[in-house]
Write an enzyme that holds these catalytic residues in place. Structure first.
Site, PDB file in Angstrom:
ATOM      1  N   HIS A  93     -39.796 -17.246  -1.611  1.00 32.56           N
ATOM      2  CA  HIS A  93     -39.667 -15.806  -1.813  1.00 32.56           C
ATOM      3  C   HIS A  93     -38.450 -15.529  -2.668  1.00 32.56           C
ATOM      4  O   HIS A  93     -37.378 -16.095  -2.455  1.00 32.56           O
ATOM      5  CB  HIS A  93     -39.518 -15.062  -0.481  1.00 32.56           C
ATOM      6  CG  HIS A  93     -39.274 -13.593  -0.659  1.00 32.56           C
ATOM      7  ND1 HIS A  93     -40.295 -12.713  -0.959  1.00 32.56           N
ATOM      8  CD2 HIS A  93     -38.133 -12.861  -0.622  1.00 32.56           C
ATOM      9  CE1 HIS A  93     -39.787 -11.495  -1.088  1.00 32.56           C
ATOM     10  NE2 HIS A  93     -38.482 -11.562  -0.891  1.00 32.56           N
ATOM     11  N   ASP A 171     -43.930  -3.180   8.231  1.00 36.43           N
ATOM     12  CA  ASP A 171     -42.895  -3.251   7.195  1.00 36.43           C
ATOM     13  C   ASP A 171     -43.196  -2.307   6.041  1.00 36.43           C
ATOM     14  O   ASP A 171     -42.302  -1.647   5.534  1.00 36.43           O
ATOM     15  CB  ASP A 171     -42.764  -4.678   6.670  1.00 36.43           C
ATOM     16  CG  ASP A 171     -41.768  -4.755   5.531  1.00 36.43           C
ATOM     17  OD1 ASP A 171     -40.586  -4.435   5.767  1.00 36.43           O
ATOM     18  OD2 ASP A 171     -42.167  -5.086   4.401  1.00 36.43           O
ATOM     19  N   ARG A 178     -37.654   4.047   4.545  1.00 31.65           N
ATOM     20  CA  ARG A 178     -36.288   3.706   4.143  1.00 31.65           C
ATOM     21  C   ARG A 178     -36.007   4.166   2.717  1.00 31.65           C
ATOM     22  O   ARG A 178     -34.910   4.612   2.391  1.00 31.65           O
ATOM     23  CB  ARG A 178     -36.075   2.194   4.251  1.00 31.65           C
ATOM     24  CG  ARG A 178     -35.967   1.682   5.676  1.00 31.65           C
ATOM     25  CD  ARG A 178     -36.123   0.180   5.744  1.00 31.65           C
ATOM     26  NE  ARG A 178     -35.152  -0.486   4.893  1.00 31.65           N
ATOM     27  CZ  ARG A 178     -35.347  -1.676   4.322  1.00 31.65           C
ATOM     28  NH1 ARG A 178     -36.497  -2.319   4.498  1.00 31.65           N
ATOM     29  NH2 ARG A 178     -34.419  -2.209   3.566  1.00 31.65           N
ATOM     30  N   SER A 193     -37.256  -7.146   6.768  1.00 37.89           N
ATOM     31  CA  SER A 193     -38.362  -6.738   5.899  1.00 37.89           C
ATOM     32  C   SER A 193     -38.922  -7.937   5.142  1.00 37.89           C
ATOM     33  O   SER A 193     -40.135  -8.189   5.127  1.00 37.89           O
ATOM     34  CB  SER A 193     -37.879  -5.664   4.922  1.00 37.89           C
ATOM     35  OG  SER A 193     -38.876  -5.356   3.972  1.00 37.89           O
ATOM     36  N   LYS A 197     -42.839 -10.487   6.566  1.00 37.34           N
ATOM     37  CA  LYS A 197     -44.041 -10.803   5.783  1.00 37.34           C
ATOM     38  C   LYS A 197     -44.166 -12.299   5.556  1.00 37.34           C
ATOM     39  O   LYS A 197     -45.252 -12.870   5.657  1.00 37.34           O
ATOM     40  CB  LYS A 197     -44.009 -10.067   4.436  1.00 37.34           C
ATOM     41  CG  LYS A 197     -44.107  -8.555   4.549  1.00 37.34           C
ATOM     42  CD  LYS A 197     -44.287  -7.896   3.205  1.00 37.34           C
ATOM     43  CE  LYS A 197     -43.065  -8.003   2.315  1.00 37.34           C
ATOM     44  NZ  LYS A 197     -41.903  -7.257   2.822  1.00 37.34           N
TER      45      LYS A 197
END
Length: 433
Positions: A93, A171, A178, A193, A197
């Site tokens: 990621h 999320d 947010r 967050s 995932k």
């Protein structure tokens, strides 16, 4: 609503407002209640601001992350096989950057080395590009994969890039809130967050590319390191081997920024060429992923030179309905930016380039907005390279001619040509275990 203990939302808000720890069952109730509509938007807004101001400790963040994972599907690939042998799963990621097309060649390289890479990805918002937007520039490419189709593709091809869909739906709802309540910049909320995932993917291992610099979410190294350590800790708490690299995002990755134009550059890398920084980061991340997944004896760089990574990428594209035989789109209108003097290309500011590409239509201002797949820009001279007066430094592409002026204005002041080359900057800053 599942049979969770009943809580009072105002009392939980007051608990965090006053600097106390939220109870585990209260966190579960809040996340499920907000996802299902029991907890009102204004109540969750107040809680998010209290978290922004008061923070959450490690145990709270772990529980918050677990509750978000539990809001949707959690994948399980422990029984994944190829030729009767178990397949290790690993993913990467990135916290978001400019020209960051690394996922495209990376999943193919790692798959060619013998792992399976289920990469749940997202769309761009603001100045950061989205992997799904890039791939959808390929004619026919389908990012919506069922679990059955995903498993079949991983067993056969070894790689899939797909929309997160049912993974951690809490999320998506919380992030949207947010975004409009000035609570995005909360380290525990950012960490949970990202990790909710990725942990919901069910991979054996995860490598994080945490960007640092003007084009990154984290501008300072200390902040990026703190985020990296928090995310690595969340991975460990949830039983997933996780490590992080801090990488430079003060200037764009590679020579292209946009959607289709970045796909074209990724294909150059897969063909054994491409910009040195894209190749370097791809190979390093692949090495980290393979080591963490305990796959020995593979040479990521070799897969780029022998064509095996390209084979995996083309097989993935075909499996997801894409057709690389159809030319990638290019904006109908273009503008060049030329050097007003000779010398050496100086620093190129990642944020200036990102905002220019966004102005051209490569990005979006709000969720659901359409992007121009052919919009973007090419960087013709990298920092340190010699430049002649009048030489083209940047080419900008868009389908909307009125976008060219604002894009050039964003780029103005974001680069320079000087008498001496700038000092080189390390791409990979540090590793966080």
């Amino acid at each position: 609503m599942s049979p969770l203990a009943s809580f009072d939302a105002p009392a939980l808000i007051a608990t965090k407002r006053d600097g106390h720890r939220l109870p585990d069952a209260g966190i579960d109730w809040l996340i499920e209640g907000y996802t299902t509509g029991l907890v009102a938007e204004e109540q969750m807004s107040a809680l998010l601001m209290a978290i922004y101001l008061r923070g959450m400790d490690t145990a709270e963040t772990v529980r918050w992350t677990a509750a978000m994972i539990a809001s949707g599907e959690r994948m399980d690939f422990t029984d994944l096989r190829r030729g009767g042998k178990p397949l290790k799963t690993v993913d990467k990621h990135s916290t978001g950057g400019v020209g960051d097309k690394i996922t495209l060649p990376l999943v193919a390289v790692v798959a060619a080395c013998g792992a399976a890479v289920p990469s749940a990805s997202g769309r761009g918002l603001g100045h950061t590009g989205g992997t799904l937007d890039k791939l959808e520039a390929i004619a026919g490419f389908d990012v919506a994969l069922s679990t059955a189709r995903l498993r079949e593709q991983l067993a056969g091809v070894g790689a899939a890039i797909f929309a997160a869909g049912a993974l951690a739906p809490a999320d998506a709802k919380l992030y949207a809130l947010r975004d409009v309540t000035a609570t995005v910049e909360s380290l525990p909320l950012i960490a949970s967050s990202v990790m909710s995932k990725k942990l919901a993917e069910g991979t054996d291992a995860l490598v994080l590319d945490v960007k640092v610099g003007s084009g990154a979410f984290m501008k300072e190294r200390d902040d990026a390191r703190e985020l990296a350590q928090a995310m690595v800790g969340l991975g460990a708490a949830h039983g997933v081997a996780t490590r992080a690299l801090l990488t430079d995002m003060s200037m764009p990755l590679g020579c292209t920024v946009g959607n289709a134009i970045e796909v074209a550059e990724a294909l150059e890398v897969l063909a054994g060429g491409g910009p040195a920084d894209v190749v370097e980061l791809t190979v390093r991340l692949a090495s980290e992923m393979l080591e963490l997944a305990t796959i020995d004896g593979a040479d990521p760089a070799q897969t780029l030179s022998d064509g095996s990574a390209m084979d995996r990428f083309t097989a993935m594209v075909a499996a997801q309905g894409g057709d690389l035989g159809v030319p990638l789109p290019v904006g109908k209108c273009c503008e060049t930016v030329t050097a007003d003097r000779g010398g050496f290309m100086g620093h190129i500011d990642a944020m200036a380039v990102a905002l220019a590409a966004w102005r051209l239509g490569a990005g979006r201002s709000r969720p659901g907005e359409r992007v121009q797949h052919g919009a973007g820009m090419r960087i013709h001279r990298r920092p340190g390279e010699p430049v002649a007066a009048g030489e083209t430094l940047f080419t900008l592409y868009t389908d909307t001619p009125e976008r060219l002026g604002p894009a050039c204005a964003e780029l103005n002041g974001g680069y320079c040509v000087g008498d001496t080359p700038p000092l080189p900057r390390p791409l990979i800053i540090e590793a966080t275990a």
